[in-house]
Design a protein around this motif. Structure first.
Motif, short mmCIF file in Angstrom:
data_model
loop_
_atom_site.label_atom_id
_atom_site.label_comp_id
_atom_site.label_asym_id
_atom_site.label_seq_id
_atom_site.Cartn_x
_atom_site.Cartn_y
_atom_site.Cartn_z
N ARG A 189 -58.82 81.82 89.42
CA ARG A 189 -58.25 80.54 89.86
C ARG A 189 -57.44 79.85 88.77
O ARG A 189 -56.55 79.06 89.08
CB ARG A 189 -59.36 79.61 90.36
CG ARG A 189 -60.22 80.16 91.49
CD ARG A 189 -59.46 80.46 92.74
NE ARG A 189 -59.08 79.22 93.39
CZ ARG A 189 -58.40 79.15 94.51
NH1 ARG A 189 -58.02 80.25 95.11
NH2 ARG A 189 -58.09 78.01 95.03
N ARG B 143 -58.35 85.83 94.39
CA ARG B 143 -56.92 86.11 94.54
C ARG B 143 -56.62 87.60 94.39
O ARG B 143 -55.55 88.05 94.77
CB ARG B 143 -56.14 85.34 93.48
CG ARG B 143 -56.18 83.86 93.72
CD ARG B 143 -55.34 83.12 92.71
NE ARG B 143 -55.34 81.70 93.03
CZ ARG B 143 -54.95 80.76 92.20
NH1 ARG B 143 -54.54 81.08 91.00
NH2 ARG B 143 -54.98 79.50 92.57
N GLY C 267 -63.72 78.68 96.50
CA GLY C 267 -62.47 79.28 96.96
C GLY C 267 -62.64 80.77 97.19
O GLY C 267 -63.74 81.30 97.17
#
Length: 183
Positions: A146, A79, A76
């Motif tokens: 995550r 963030r 991923g």
């Protein structure tokens, strides 16, 4: 109370040595140089901070972050922005993380940063080990981002075998582990 001349001289010498020692004590570490790292999956989300002494290794660190993110990106995208802070010595790194008795430690991951001992101080050719180490540490950072927020990432109870296993797998460090028949 009266101080004789020898006592006065001893006091002056003591104060002089104390003040001289204070003047030689290093102040806070100044990482006043930065490099932004561009990666197509997460452009502008990485920064390398370092002291002037590490000017020569900073480009290698930036390149190693780019290389590492090619591996880490399979899990991923980050963030939050990630900063790689380069410490000029092992002692400075250990002091920053508040650890003891880790002579082998070269990096430490947190929610939004990797604390890295300058490869300049490793005493080996770091060109192959640096991308591997950063892939390992950046996997930890991504995992923390995550599963948690900046306020509570340390409270998460991710088993050690999973944390280290995922980071080692991502960094392709299987060659460092023994085979099942060797264990």
């Amino acid at each position: 109370m009266r101080i004789d001349s020898s006592g006065r001289r001893a006091w002056i010498l003591s104060m002089t040595l104390t003040l001289a020692g204070a003047a030689c004590t290093p102040g806070p570490l100044r990482m006043n140089r930065t490099l932004d790292v561009l990666h197509e999956a997460s452009a502008g989300r990485f920064r390398v901070e370092y002291a002037p002494i590490d000017e020569d290794v900073a480009p290698a660190i930036r390149q190693a972050v780019e290389h590492a993110m090619a591996r880490v990106g399979r899990w991923g995208t980050p963030r939050a922005p990630i900063t790689v802070k380069v410490f000029p010595s092992h002692e400075a790194l250990i002091q920053a993380i508040g650890a003891h008795d880790y002579p082998w430690l070269r990096a430490w991951a947190r929610y939004d940063e990797v604390l890295l001992q300058s490869p300049r101080t490793w005493g080996i050719d770091y060109t192959t080990q640096l991308p591997e180490l950063l892939a390992h540490e950046l996997t930890h950072v991504l995992m923390y981002q995550r599963v948690a927020q900046a306020e509570d990432w340390e409270e998460q109870e991710i088993p050690l075998w999973f944390r280290e296993g995922m980071a080692s797998f991502t960094a392709q460090q299987g060659y460092r582990r023994g085979r099942p028949n060797q264990i």
